[in-house]
Enzyme design. Sequence first.
Site: not given
Length: 349
Positions: A209-210, A212, A56, A217-218
């Site tokens: 888990p979201l 990405r 990363y 909803g963002a």
Amino acid sequence: MRTIPLGGSGYKCSVLGLGCMGMSEFYGPRDDVVSMQTLERAFELGITFYDTSDMYGRGHNEELLGRFIRNKRDKVIISTKFGFKRDPNGADGSTHDRDLDNSPAYISQACDASLKRLGTDYIDIFSAHRYDTTRPIEEVAETVAGLVKAGKVRTIGFSEITGEQLRRASKVHSIAALQNEYSLWHRRPEEDVLPVCRELNVTLVAYSPLGRGFLTGAVQDAKQLAANDVRLTVERFKGDNLDKNLQLVNEVKAIASARDITPGQIALAWLFAQGDNIIPIPGTKRIKYLEENVGAVAVTLTQEELKLIGDIINPAKIAGTAETASQAAGRLAAMTGGSSAGADKLKRI
Ligand SMILES: NC(=O)c1ccc[n+]([C@@H]2O[C@H](COP(=O)([O-])OP(=O)(O)OC[C@H]3O[C@@H](n4cnc5c(N)ncnc54)[C@H](OP(=O)(O)O)[C@@H]3O)[C@@H](O)[C@H]2O)c1
């Protein structure tokens, strides 16, 4: 913050981790000052599990964590990974810049390099970021077991391996954690690895888990994303696919509003409900998102809500595949002998 055991290792950590990848690369610009404030806030809120990798930001992420843990080393679990060799002079966000190396010599070298960047003399969880299927998995487990014996590593992990591979590796040395993508819109672990994790007492670390960020909803429009954002290479975030998928998230938003919680909290609470050996590691660089994500630990969904939400965001209804371009290249590489150069060749064919 609730804590749970880390597999059968005897160590414990928070039930929610913090994914640190985006603080260095892949999801837009980095800001070390803001990232450090977010890390400190995470610690204040009781998060003790921090996920990173040598790849990363080409070492930047481990160096950042190294500064963060300097005065709290014994109070945190650091999960880092090896296996991807990258061009140190390459551009961040480029997709075909990595080769897989699981050789014993490279694993030892990668461990020493991670220890140096992290400024510590042990790694809590050292995982193969990707397993190179041209080698026996037993050999990889044995190499990391040697690092455990040497005191450089506390527990062993893998990322994106199958249940069968996990069984084989576990015969060499106990495996504390398996890190696979797992979320409402990516349920593959349920078919294979989750039952084996339960049987062998391995913690399933749920990455992305979201979805990405999509499940919060963002992300309403691909135009919001920076030009080198990795999500622009994911089919699910493109054109008509994104529009179709947003309709599903909007349905979840309505359920969330009725309960005065957020869609992201629903996505995390849904994961907690899938088993008591699961640690989701949502990634964020911002305190605001972090605090919202920590709020999900206190959210319990009813059986009816779990069924309803699971039916709305169901992988069968999601348009497009979940892989990034580099993940797709890696998968193809595994079929052509291990290098992403091989994958490029196959893609051209
Ligand atoms: N083993 C592997 O191969 C692998 C692969 C991918 C990731 N990982 C690990 O898993 C961690 C998490 O996965 P991920 O970062 O890919 O995906 P994720 O956690 O599903 O989503 C991260 C994205 O969601 C946004 N976000 C986070 N919380 C939010 C909220 N409450 N509201 C709105 N947006 C929110 C973040 O925004 P900001 O960035 O703007 O804060 C970021 O863009 C990574 O950090 C990494 O440590 C491992």
